[in-house]
Design an enzyme around this catalytic site. Structure first.
Site, PDB file in Angstrom:
ATOM      1  N   CYS A   1       1.012  -1.226   0.072  1.00 28.33           N
ATOM      2  CA  CYS A   1      -0.102   0.092  -0.028  1.00 28.33           C
ATOM      3  C   CYS A   1       0.947   1.241   0.091  1.00 28.33           C
ATOM      4  CB  CYS A   1      -0.918  -0.091   1.368  1.00 28.33           C
ATOM      5  SG  CYS A   1      -2.268  -1.408   1.496  1.00 28.33           S
TER       6      CYS A   1
ATOM      7  N   ALA B   1       1.475   4.253  -1.686  1.00 25.82           N
ATOM      8  CA  ALA B   1       1.069   5.818  -1.971  1.00 25.82           C
ATOM      9  C   ALA B   1       1.267   6.572  -0.550  1.00 25.82           C
ATOM     10  CB  ALA B   1       0.067   6.180  -2.598  1.00 25.82           C
ATOM     11  N   PRO B   2       1.695   7.627  -0.410  1.00 20.91           N
ATOM     12  CA  PRO B   2       2.774   8.410  -1.453  1.00 20.91           C
ATOM     13  C   PRO B   2       4.174   7.885  -1.758  1.00 20.91           C
ATOM     14  CG  PRO B   2       2.491   9.545   0.510  1.00 20.91           C
ATOM     15  CD  PRO B   2       1.952   8.316   0.805  1.00 20.91           C
ATOM     16  N   GLY B   3       4.437   6.745  -0.847  1.00 19.50           N
ATOM     17  CA  GLY B   3       5.746   6.129  -1.402  1.00 19.50           C
ATOM     18  C   GLY B   3       7.032   6.219  -0.461  1.00 19.50           C
TER      19      GLY B   3
ATOM     20  N   LYS C   1       7.728   5.095   2.341  1.00 22.13           N
ATOM     21  CA  LYS C   1       8.509   3.908   2.992  1.00 22.13           C
ATOM     22  C   LYS C   1       9.297   2.962   2.259  1.00 22.13           C
ATOM     23  CE  LYS C   1       5.394   3.640   6.840  1.00 22.13           C
ATOM     24  NZ  LYS C   1       4.474   4.761   6.309  1.00 22.13           N
TER      25      LYS C   1
ATOM     26  N   ASP D   1       1.795  -1.567   5.163  1.00 29.49           N
ATOM     27  CA  ASP D   1       1.296  -0.032   5.573  1.00 29.49           C
ATOM     28  C   ASP D   1      -0.096   0.082   5.219  1.00 29.49           C
ATOM     29  OD1 ASP D   1       2.323   2.272   7.718  1.00 29.49           O
ATOM     30  OD2 ASP D   1       1.299   3.141   5.982  1.00 29.49           O
TER      31      ASP D   1
ATOM     32  N   CYS E   1      -0.464   4.166  11.201  1.00 29.31           N
ATOM     33  CA  CYS E   1      -0.236   5.423  11.771  1.00 29.31           C
ATOM     34  C   CYS E   1      -1.664   5.874  12.773  1.00 29.31           C
ATOM     35  CB  CYS E   1      -0.309   6.600  10.866  1.00 29.31           C
ATOM     36  SG  CYS E   1      -1.591   6.926   9.673  1.00 29.31           S
TER      37      CYS E   1
END
Length: 429
Positions: A252, A254-256, A258, A320, A370
């Site tokens: 998952c 976006a926004p990239g 990690k 994530d 998060c």
């Protein structure tokens, strides 16, 4: 031309009437239209959104009437005025005059003038301290249900510390791209350019600036020397433990952040796959990878289904998942007023179960969110391990003694100076 306060009022009214997300309304084109007043517009709009519940309580006390009976225009005009009086270093008379001038008619202007002048001479109204949940809810502008949730987890003192941290201004945090530079080298570049910055406490590649600044103004932005990333996300990449030559999948992405941080940690030496359900979000990952000079393959993919061509081939998998965002309520002020979806916990578990298919024997699956909700974090990890005995938790450590327990770690803004964040490291036996 609309003044900066006209623009802020229009944005506030649009957010209330049409919904959507605050960051999408306050677009680059809107900021460009107000030119040098862009910082003021940002402060007015985001601040008023963040403090909405506090402001509505104050309006009710000062006016003696329910804010629900006011029109959206009047309600947001009063919010804007009281935010300037109670939370900004703007003289009360100036804030009052400028707010009153935005009234659409004589009656609205008279009402706004009366309430703003009353506010200028009255301390911020709050419920009594002994009504703990209600007091904290209004003081820090978090819904009562959210306040009670955190009180059940942390108690009164820690919940107040957490809320205070959420409402503090978040500094800009960077992760250096080790394919281009080191943290010490980039710190030196920043200081030479006149920026105040320091190494973060736990992540070995992170830098925190002492004030907010546009990333494009920092040295070598276009050359890809860094990516903007909270320290918590940088720590997640460290916990993953990627090595040069690894195959890494981010389910998952976006926004990239990690996958890019992980690729940067091994100087781009490996195979990196960034997947996301929403194809519209993929160009941002590609653009960031190009700027950073990192070889990341980007493609749409449903994380609950996965890409069978990579099953059992990944050394490291980043999972994530979509979550309630209860750890980033400070950075996304409108998120605090949204209802928490009951579908997020089972969705996270479904994605985690599918992500296990990518991991080769001996490989690592890193699950992260998060949020601070146990049902989306520890409970999902426990359910996964019960169903997948081939995986086991693996502990990890960072600088300054920060360490996991039974392979899991929760970061808290008021304790660690990061986003609220959860991560679990699981190794396939």
């Amino acid at each position: 031309m609309m003044t900066v306060r006209h623009t802020a009022l229009a944005l506030l009214t649009a957010l209330e009437e049409r919904g959507g997300f605050a960051n999408l309304l306050l677009s680059d084109s809107v900021l460009a239209r107000v030119g040098k007043d862009a910082p003021l517009l940002t402060a007015l709009f985001y601040g008023t959104v963040e403090r909405r519940l506090t402001l509505d309580y104050a309006i009710g006390v000062l006016s003696g009437r329910d804010t629900a009976g006011l029109s959206p225009h009047t309600r947001n005009l009063l919010r804007l005025g009281l935010y300037q009086i109670y939370f900004m270093n703007i003289p009360a008379h100036a804030a009052t005059d400028k707010t009153v001038s935005l009234g659409e008619n004589k009656g609205e202007r008279a009402l706004v003038n009366a309430i703003c002048r009353r506010a200028a001479n009255t301390p911020l109204p709050l419920p009594p301290r002994e009504r703990t949940a209600r007091h904290l809810s209004v003081k820090y502008s978090f819904p009562l249900s959210t306040t009670r949730f955190f009180l059940s987890l942390y108690g009164e003192a820690e919940t107040e510390a957490l809320f205070s941290a959420f409402n503090a201004v978040s500094p800009l945090t960077l992760t250096v791209n080790e394919a281009k530079t080191t943290r010490d080298e980039y710190l030196s570049l920043l200081r030479s350019a006149g920026f105040s910055a320091e190494a973060t406490a736990y992540a070995r590649r992170s830098i925190r600036l002492s004030s907010s600044v546009s990333p494009e103004r920092l040295p070598h932005f276009a050359d890809g020397y860094f990516l903007v990333q909270d320290e918590a996300s940088s720590l997640a990449s460290e916990a993953l433990g990627a090595q040069k030559g690894d195959v890494v999948v981010d389910v998952c992405s976006a926004p990239g952040g990690k996958i890019l941080s992980t690729a940067a940690s091994v100087r781009g030496e490996g195979a990196f796959y960034a997947f996301d359900l929403h194809a519209s979000k993929l160009p941002l990952i590609r653009e960031s990878a190009e700027r950073l000079g990192l070889p990341v393959s980007v493609a749409p993919c449903d994380a609950t289904v996965g890409d069978p061509s990579l099953f059992a081939k990944a050394d490291k998998v980043i999972c994530d998942v979509p979550c309630s965002g209860l750890g980033v309520l400070g950075k996304k002020p409108d998120l605090r007023y949204r209802e928490k979806s009951e579908e997020l916990s089972p969705l996270g578990l479904a994605i985690l179960n599918t992500s296990a298919n990518y991991v080769k024997t001996g490989g690592v699956l890193l699950y992260s969110t998060c949020t601070l909700a146990p049902e989306e974090n520890e409970e999902n990890v426990k359910s996964f391990l019960d169903a997948h005995p081939e995986f086991a938790p693996e502990d990890f450590r960072f600088e300054n003694g920060l360490a996991s327990e039974n392979g899991m770690l929760t970061l808290l803004p008021h304790k660690h100076g990061t986003d609220g964040f959860f991560m679990a490291k699981l190794r396939k036996k």
